[in-house]
Structures are given as C-alpha cells and as structure tokens.
Design a protein around this motif. Structure first.
Motif, mmCIF file in Angstrom:
data_model
loop_
_atom_site.group_PDB
_atom_site.id
_atom_site.type_symbol
_atom_site.label_atom_id
_atom_site.label_comp_id
_atom_site.label_asym_id
_atom_site.label_seq_id
_atom_site.Cartn_x
_atom_site.Cartn_y
_atom_site.Cartn_z
ATOM 1 N N GLY A 160 0.815 -1.207 0.000
ATOM 2 C CA GLY A 160 0.000 0.000 0.000
ATOM 3 C C GLY A 160 0.846 1.253 0.000
ATOM 4 N N TYR A 161 1.947 1.216 0.739
ATOM 5 C CA TYR A 161 2.861 2.358 0.778
ATOM 6 C C TYR A 161 3.423 2.650 -0.608
ATOM 7 C CZ TYR A 161 7.061 5.099 1.780
ATOM 8 O OH TYR A 161 8.027 6.068 1.759
ATOM 9 N N LEU A 162 3.914 1.622 -1.277
ATOM 10 C CA LEU A 162 4.510 1.809 -2.594
ATOM 11 C C LEU A 162 3.496 2.314 -3.614
ATOM 12 C CD1 LEU A 162 6.856 -1.282 -2.888
ATOM 13 C CD2 LEU A 162 7.541 1.120 -2.840
ATOM 14 N N GLU A 163 2.292 1.765 -3.567
ATOM 15 C CA GLU A 163 1.278 2.175 -4.519
ATOM 16 C C GLU A 163 0.880 3.635 -4.300
ATOM 17 O OE1 GLU A 163 -1.573 2.587 -7.384
ATOM 18 O OE2 GLU A 163 0.116 1.203 -7.194
ATOM 19 N N ALA A 164 0.665 4.024 -3.032
ATOM 20 C CA ALA A 164 0.290 5.406 -2.744
ATOM 21 C C ALA A 164 1.442 6.359 -3.055
ATOM 22 C CB ALA A 164 -0.133 5.539 -1.281
ATOM 23 N N ASP A 165 2.663 5.960 -2.724
ATOM 24 C CA ASP A 165 3.833 6.784 -3.010
ATOM 25 C C ASP A 165 3.996 6.978 -4.515
ATOM 26 O OD1 ASP A 165 6.473 7.990 -1.964
ATOM 27 O OD2 ASP A 165 7.180 6.556 -3.461
ATOM 28 N N ARG A 166 3.788 5.906 -5.278
ATOM 29 C CA ARG A 166 3.867 5.999 -6.735
ATOM 30 C C ARG A 166 2.819 6.971 -7.266
ATOM 31 N NH1 ARG A 166 1.170 4.429 -10.993
ATOM 32 N NH2 ARG A 166 -0.420 3.511 -9.651
ATOM 33 N N ARG A 167 1.592 6.841 -6.788
ATOM 34 C CA ARG A 167 0.523 7.719 -7.265
ATOM 35 C C ARG A 167 0.804 9.173 -6.927
ATOM 36 N NH1 ARG A 167 -4.028 6.914 -4.586
ATOM 37 N NH2 ARG A 167 -3.474 5.047 -3.415
ATOM 38 N N PHE A 168 1.327 9.421 -5.738
ATOM 39 C CA PHE A 168 1.606 10.805 -5.337
ATOM 40 C C PHE A 168 2.647 11.443 -6.256
ATOM 41 C CE2 PHE A 168 3.916 14.110 -3.129
ATOM 42 C CZ PHE A 168 2.924 14.837 -2.490
ATOM 43 N N HIS A 169 3.791 10.772 -6.399
ATOM 44 C CA HIS A 169 4.879 11.362 -7.174
ATOM 45 C C HIS A 169 4.522 11.490 -8.656
ATOM 46 C CE1 HIS A 169 8.255 11.793 -4.324
ATOM 47 N NE2 HIS A 169 7.618 10.853 -3.655
ATOM 48 N N LEU A 170 3.916 10.472 -9.227
ATOM 49 C CA LEU A 170 3.620 10.522 -10.656
ATOM 50 C C LEU A 170 2.450 11.444 -10.965
ATOM 51 C CD1 LEU A 170 4.230 6.851 -11.838
ATOM 52 C CD2 LEU A 170 5.846 8.750 -11.567
ATOM 53 N N THR A 171 1.461 11.501 -10.071
ATOM 54 C CA THR A 171 0.356 12.441 -10.277
ATOM 55 C C THR A 171 0.856 13.875 -10.148
ATOM 56 O OG1 THR A 171 -1.246 10.844 -9.397
ATOM 57 C CG2 THR A 171 -1.937 13.149 -9.508
ATOM 58 N N LEU A 172 1.729 14.103 -9.184
ATOM 59 C CA LEU A 172 2.310 15.437 -9.017
ATOM 60 C C LEU A 172 3.065 15.857 -10.274
ATOM 61 C CD1 LEU A 172 2.968 17.881 -7.216
ATOM 62 C CD2 LEU A 172 4.941 16.592 -6.350
ATOM 63 N N LEU A 173 3.916 14.983 -10.784
ATOM 64 C CA LEU A 173 4.657 15.301 -12.001
ATOM 65 C C LEU A 173 3.717 15.481 -13.187
ATOM 66 C CD1 LEU A 173 7.716 12.889 -11.752
ATOM 67 C CD2 LEU A 173 7.757 15.381 -11.612
ATOM 68 N N GLY A 174 2.626 14.729 -13.188
ATOM 69 C CA GLY A 174 1.674 14.821 -14.281
ATOM 70 C C GLY A 174 1.041 16.201 -14.405
ATOM 71 N N LEU A 175 1.066 16.988 -13.332
ATOM 72 C CA LEU A 175 0.501 18.331 -13.378
ATOM 73 C C LEU A 175 1.305 19.250 -14.290
ATOM 74 C CD1 LEU A 175 -0.417 18.877 -9.609
ATOM 75 C CD2 LEU A 175 -1.899 18.131 -11.485
ATOM 76 N N ALA A 176 2.518 18.827 -14.655
ATOM 77 C CA ALA A 176 3.327 19.617 -15.577
ATOM 78 C C ALA A 176 2.924 19.377 -17.029
ATOM 79 C CB ALA A 176 4.810 19.297 -15.389
ATOM 80 N N GLY A 177 2.144 18.310 -17.277
ATOM 81 C CA GLY A 177 1.640 18.050 -18.618
ATOM 82 C C GLY A 177 2.601 17.333 -19.547
ATOM 83 N N ASN A 178 3.681 16.755 -19.011
ATOM 84 C CA ASN A 178 4.663 16.058 -19.847
ATOM 85 C C ASN A 178 4.580 14.562 -19.570
ATOM 86 O OD1 ASN A 178 7.024 14.909 -20.970
ATOM 87 N ND2 ASN A 178 8.127 16.838 -20.807
ATOM 88 N N GLU A 179 3.898 13.824 -20.431
ATOM 89 C CA GLU A 179 3.680 12.396 -20.203
ATOM 90 C C GLU A 179 4.975 11.599 -20.274
ATOM 91 O OE1 GLU A 179 0.799 11.122 -23.001
ATOM 92 O OE2 GLU A 179 -0.830 12.345 -22.168
ATOM 93 N N ARG A 180 5.884 11.979 -21.164
ATOM 94 C CA ARG A 180 7.150 11.242 -21.295
ATOM 95 C C ARG A 180 7.983 11.374 -20.015
ATOM 96 N NH1 ARG A 180 4.459 10.561 -25.183
ATOM 97 N NH2 ARG A 180 3.734 9.040 -23.674
ATOM 98 N N VAL A 236 6.792 11.726 -16.993
ATOM 99 C CA VAL A 236 6.158 10.856 -15.997
ATOM 100 C C VAL A 236 6.562 9.403 -16.230
ATOM 101 C CG1 VAL A 236 3.951 10.001 -15.117
ATOM 102 C CG2 VAL A 236 4.221 12.431 -15.667
ATOM 103 N N GLU A 237 6.589 8.978 -17.495
ATOM 104 C CA GLU A 237 6.990 7.605 -17.812
ATOM 105 C C GLU A 237 8.433 7.342 -17.389
ATOM 106 O OE1 GLU A 237 6.373 7.073 -21.956
ATOM 107 O OE2 GLU A 237 4.179 7.047 -21.804
ATOM 108 N N THR A 238 9.303 8.321 -17.604
ATOM 109 C CA THR A 238 10.719 8.152 -17.251
ATOM 110 C C THR A 238 10.887 7.948 -15.756
ATOM 111 O OG1 THR A 238 11.460 9.497 -19.123
ATOM 112 C CG2 THR A 238 12.987 9.262 -17.274
ATOM 113 N N VAL A 239 10.249 8.790 -14.963
ATOM 114 C CA VAL A 239 10.361 8.660 -13.512
ATOM 115 C C VAL A 239 9.685 7.375 -13.046
ATOM 116 C CG1 VAL A 239 9.720 9.682 -11.286
ATOM 117 C CG2 VAL A 239 10.564 11.137 -13.132
ATOM 118 N N GLY A 240 8.576 7.004 -13.673
ATOM 119 C CA GLY A 240 7.913 5.754 -13.312
ATOM 120 C C GLY A 240 8.816 4.559 -13.522
#
Length: 220
Positions: free
Chosen positions: A134-154, A156-160
C-alpha cells in the motif's frame, strides 16, 4: 531455487497475467523472491495453483520493467541493484523532480494540489500500518500524479521506470527500523509548501526527500 509460500488462489476477476504480475511484485517487496535467486515459471505456477503460461507471461512483464531477467532453460533471476545503480537512479530523479516541483508550485491550480492530500495521508497511514504494498502504490501515485501536473507524459513515464527499478531496495529493512514513517510524512510537508506557493522551499524539500530515501537505502 526458492519458492513462494502457498498463496490464495488466483481468481478470474481480472486478467490472469496481471493478477500474477501483481502477486509477484508483492513477493518481491516482501522478500519472498530474493535478489539473485532464480525462479522457474512451473515452480511458481504450482505455488499459485495455475498453469505456467500466465506466470511466464507475467515474468516477462517484470523483465521489461527491469525487475527480473531471463535465464536460459532455468527461469528468471531477480535483478540485483547495486549502490552505483541507486546513485544513478537518484541523480536522475533529482535532475527531473526538483525543478519540476518548483515549476508545478508556481503553475498548478490549488485544487489539483489539494487533490493530492488524501494520497499523502494514505502514504503515512500505510507506513504506520506496515503495509509495504500500500505504501509503494500510494507513493507511486503521489509522485507521478504530481509530475503529471506539468503536462509532460514522457517525463512521468521516465520517472515511473526509475521507480520500478529501485523501489524494492531496502524497504522491508526501513519498515522494521521504523524509518519509513518520517519519509512518508515528508509528502505532507512538501504538499503544504507547494500550497503555500513557496517554490524554493518546495524544491529544497523534494531534494531532501529524495536524498533522505537514498541515505536510508545506504544504511540497509
């Protein structure tokens, strides 16, 4: 060759391959599947009580993520991550996530940032409950959703991808030592700084957060 403990039967509620891949990731996180060990698809399939085909397909998915590597005529070896790998992954994340945190702080709508609060709270709750998956899933969602606010999908994929390759390292040890909670709470601190519009402080917090995670890895 290691084996998984007997698990609950895989159901037909979602694609079998995806269920197995999720279960194998959980086994990697918990330490049931250990770095350097080789596991065969038929052996794992027996543990799950299913045929070898979806297990083999799931392992190929994990291989594409860099979590395992095929071993000819034997199965799959769990990838070992060394200190140099971790340093390089952290360096790339710092180069990407720190300046993006500042940019997002200056440009994101307040409502979009507030929407991350339940996720940040979920990270802390999972850490306190020793829920590593649960920690990893929530942590992943937080960081990637936050980065997604910049509008650069590539981006987000790189950090993922970087997260997939390093996320398993030392997590169980951090939890056992009680060091996962302070790292989890940094997400709430970061969010408050961003909501306050303090881009410089938010960048400093993200730098400290990623450096904190790396220093904890080094102590495992």
């Amino acid at each position: 060759m290691g084996r998984l403990q007997r698990r609950a039967p895989i159901t037909a509620t979602e694609r079998l391959r995806d269920q197995v891949a999720h279960a194998l990731r959980a086994a990697l996180i918990s330490g049931e599947l250990r770095p350097g060990e080789v596991y065969s698809a038929p052996g794992l399939a027996e543990d799950f009580g299913i045929s070898a085909t979806p297990v083999r397909e799931a392992m190929l998915d994990l291989a594409r993520e860099g979590l395992v590597e095929p071993v000819r005529n034997k199965g799959f070896r769990v990838t070992e991550v060394d200190e140099r790998d971790l340093d390089q992954y952290t360096e790339i994340r710092l180069l990407i996530e720190v300046p993006m945190t500042g940019r997002i702080t200056r440009t994101a709508a307040r409502a979009d940032l507030e929407a991350l609060r339940p996720v940040a709270e979920e990270i802390v709750r999972a850490a306190r409950d020793h829920d590593l998956i649960g920690y990893l899933e929530a942590d992943r969602r937080f960081h990637l959703t936050l980065l997604g606010l910049a509008g650069n999908e590539r981006l987000v994929e790189t950090v993922g991808d970087l997260r997939k390759r390093s996320r398993l390292y030392g997590l169980t040890g951090l939890d056992e030592r009680g060091e996962l909670i302070p790292s989890a709470e940094e997400h709430l601190e970061l969010l408050e700084l961003m909501l306050a519009g303090d881009a410089q402080a938010a960048e400093a917090c993200m730098t400290r957060h990623l450096g904190h995670v790396r220093s904890l890895w080094a102590r495992d």
